[in-house]
Design an enzyme around this catalytic site. Structure first.
Site, short mmCIF file in Angstrom:
data_model
loop_
_atom_site.label_atom_id
_atom_site.label_comp_id
_atom_site.label_asym_id
_atom_site.label_seq_id
_atom_site.Cartn_x
_atom_site.Cartn_y
_atom_site.Cartn_z
N THR A 131 157.24 37.65 -40.45
CA THR A 131 158.29 38.15 -39.55
C THR A 131 158.23 37.52 -38.16
O THR A 131 159.09 37.78 -37.32
CB THR A 131 158.21 39.69 -39.42
OG1 THR A 131 156.86 40.04 -39.13
CG2 THR A 131 158.66 40.37 -40.70
N GLY A 132 157.20 36.69 -37.89
CA GLY A 132 157.22 35.89 -36.66
C GLY A 132 157.01 36.66 -35.38
O GLY A 132 156.32 37.68 -35.34
N SER A 133 157.65 36.15 -34.32
CA SER A 133 157.42 36.76 -33.00
C SER A 133 158.74 36.83 -32.25
O SER A 133 159.74 36.26 -32.67
CB SER A 133 156.43 35.91 -32.21
OG SER A 133 156.91 34.59 -32.09
N GLY A 185 154.75 27.91 -18.89
CA GLY A 185 154.08 27.59 -20.16
C GLY A 185 154.94 26.62 -20.96
O GLY A 185 155.70 25.82 -20.39
N HIS A 243 151.03 -4.51 -33.53
CA HIS A 243 151.35 -4.91 -32.16
C HIS A 243 152.73 -5.55 -32.16
O HIS A 243 153.03 -6.35 -33.04
CB HIS A 243 150.32 -5.92 -31.67
CG HIS A 243 150.64 -6.47 -30.31
ND1 HIS A 243 150.39 -5.76 -29.15
CD2 HIS A 243 151.24 -7.64 -29.94
CE1 HIS A 243 150.80 -6.48 -28.12
NE2 HIS A 243 151.32 -7.63 -28.57
N GLU A 256 154.75 30.06 -11.53
CA GLU A 256 153.67 30.23 -12.51
C GLU A 256 152.54 31.03 -11.88
O GLU A 256 152.09 30.72 -10.78
CB GLU A 256 153.18 28.86 -13.01
CG GLU A 256 151.91 28.87 -13.82
CD GLU A 256 151.92 29.81 -15.03
OE1 GLU A 256 152.83 29.71 -15.86
OE2 GLU A 256 151.00 30.66 -15.13
N VAL A 263 156.03 36.81 -9.69
CA VAL A 263 157.38 37.28 -9.38
C VAL A 263 157.31 38.79 -9.24
O VAL A 263 156.76 39.48 -10.09
CB VAL A 263 158.34 36.88 -10.52
CG1 VAL A 263 159.72 37.47 -10.30
CG2 VAL A 263 158.43 35.37 -10.62
#
Ligand code: NAD
Length: 413
Positions: A87-89, A127, A391, A148, A183
């Protein structure tokens, strides 16, 4: 391409770069068409391989059953011998004082669907996503400021020498970095957004205006409404706990990708998914070496690495050799007018076994594959140094850096 034209065409003797401009709507439509082709391609594979695709939200209702709330209404329950959770993020968008509207205050999702190039873009979080999307808009003409919290950019695992060099390169491209800064407020004021910041360890507040604010302060595992814990799937922290074969605490249920341990990367998830399919279908036991999963930042130039960073080796007390070779000394890079960056090869001081490779280059993500093959097969830096490489190519720098690591000097550079 626009950036390359503006940067190099005049010097190359190609006329007209000054008159180039962007039809942003068309550019986005072309991007959407590429995405559609790829996702449509997966649906095509499902059809070819006779995989039934149910469009809806799945909820575990037992060790062998999933109930799907169908997107077009109704419910369907399916039973299976095995279930794989993938299901991931999802984006972490909820800084306490920020509310993402995907128009003026956007996550990566909204940043990929803007209607126009913002004049001023403030990026919260330097990031992976902040650098990738921030630098895209910067090259399209936005004035970009990255805020950041940490003193380094690039996210988790990046080598600090690489991070510093990348910050220099992106600053030269025109990006502004406010490092070690947090922030403290994001507020819509009429047509613009006011962003208030403070030094991370305290000090006077400052504020700036933006047309768009991109919030990219990480991702978290997505398990909403999955009902995993309720059917007995154990967690470790926020991650689903799995054994070496990706089996959860419910033996019929497997889990892969962002919801389990390891980096949140598509190629890592893809390999894990294929391995689970192989365990179940053939009984074979392939494995994945997590030390050999490459990371790539798709900026320009790209950043790519595999294995350990110098910082990791130092903190683990590992004695190592280091060789560095700059693209400025590489023929193809000079001809391409793409000479920024370097390759850094790290190997064991005693045995010369490759421990890590770090690259900044326009095609770093492609060059890193050579290093992945080396590490996967237990190569020494001398092995890479003695491979015959074509090369003139950009990849020769991997050989040059390996020569520096293995012999303390390289044939050129
Ligand atoms: P990230 O973890 O890479 O970076 C988040 C950054 O935000 C960190 O540097 C952190 O210090 C900073 N931060 C956190 N809170 C802050 C605050 N309040 N103020 C200022 N800075 C703050 O996360 P991301 O860029 O959102 O990306 C999420 C994940 O998505 C990545 O970790 C990666 O796994 C995945 N991803 C990978 C790729 C790729 O491989 N090319 C591309 C996109 C996303």
């Amino acid at each position: 391409m626009l950036h390359e034209a503006q940067k190099t065409f005049e010097q190359r003797g190609i006329k007209g770069a000054a008159g180039l401009s962007v039809d942003f709507e068309k550019m986005m439509a072309n991007k959407d068409a590429a995405v559609k082709k790829l996702t449509g391609g997966i649906e095509g594979l499902f059809k070819r391989d006779k995989v039934t695709y149910l469009k809806g939200h799945g909820k575990l209702t037992g060790p062998n059953s999933v109930t799907v709330a169908m997107n077009d209404g109704g419910e369907q329950t399916i039973t299976a011998k095995n279930i794989m959770l993938a299901t991931g993020s999802e984006v972490i968008e909820k800084l306490p004082f920020v509310s993402v509207d995907e128009e003026q205050i956007v996550s990566s999702t909204g940043a990929l669907a803007l209607k126009q190039v913002p004049e001023k873009l403030v990026v919260i979080g330097g990031g992976v996503i902040g650098l990738e999307l921030g630098s895209v808009y910067e090259r399209l003409g936005s004035k970009v400021t990255v805020v950041e919290f940490l003193p380094t950019i690039g996210g988790i695992g990046i080598d600090s020498e690489v991070s510093k060099e990348m910050q220099k390169i992106l600053t030269k491209q025109g990006m502004t970095f406010k490092m070690s800064t947090k922030v403290t407020g994001v507020e819509k004021t009429g047509g613009t957004v006011k962003v208030t910041t403070e030094p991370a360890d305290g000090g006077a507040a400052e504020s700036m205006d933006a047309n768009v604010v991109l919030v990219c302060v990480g991702r978290r595992e997505f398990r909403d409404g999955l009902n995993a814990e309720e059917v007995g799937v154990a967690l470790e922290g926020r991650k689903v706990k799995v054994n070496d074969e990706f089996q959860t605490s419910v033996p019929s249920i497997y889990a892969i990708g962002d919801i389990i341990h390891g980096p949140m990367l598509a190629h890592k998830a893809e390999d894990e998914g294929a391995m689970v399919a192989e365990y179940l279908a053939t009984g074979k036991k392939p494995h994945l070496d997590y030390n050999n999963v490459p990371s790539v930042l798709y900026t320009h130039p790209e950043v790519a690495w595999v294995g350990k960073s110098e910082d990791q080796l130092k903190s683990e007390g590992v004695a190592y050799r280091k060789g560095k070779f700059a693209f400025a000394a590489n023929g193809r890079s000079i001809a391409n007018m793409d000479t920024e960056g370097f390759v850094k090869v790290l190997s064991c001081k005693e045995t010369d076994k490759l421990l890590g490779v770090h690259i900044i280059n326009a095609i770093a993500g492609d060059i890193i594959s050579g290093a992945c093959i080396g590490i996967e097969y237990g190569a020494a830096s001398e092995d890479l140094a003695r491979v015959c490489m074509a090369h003139p190519t950009v990849s020769e720098v991997l050989k040059g850096a390996s020569q520096k690591t293995a012999f303390g000097k390289a044939v050129s550079g």
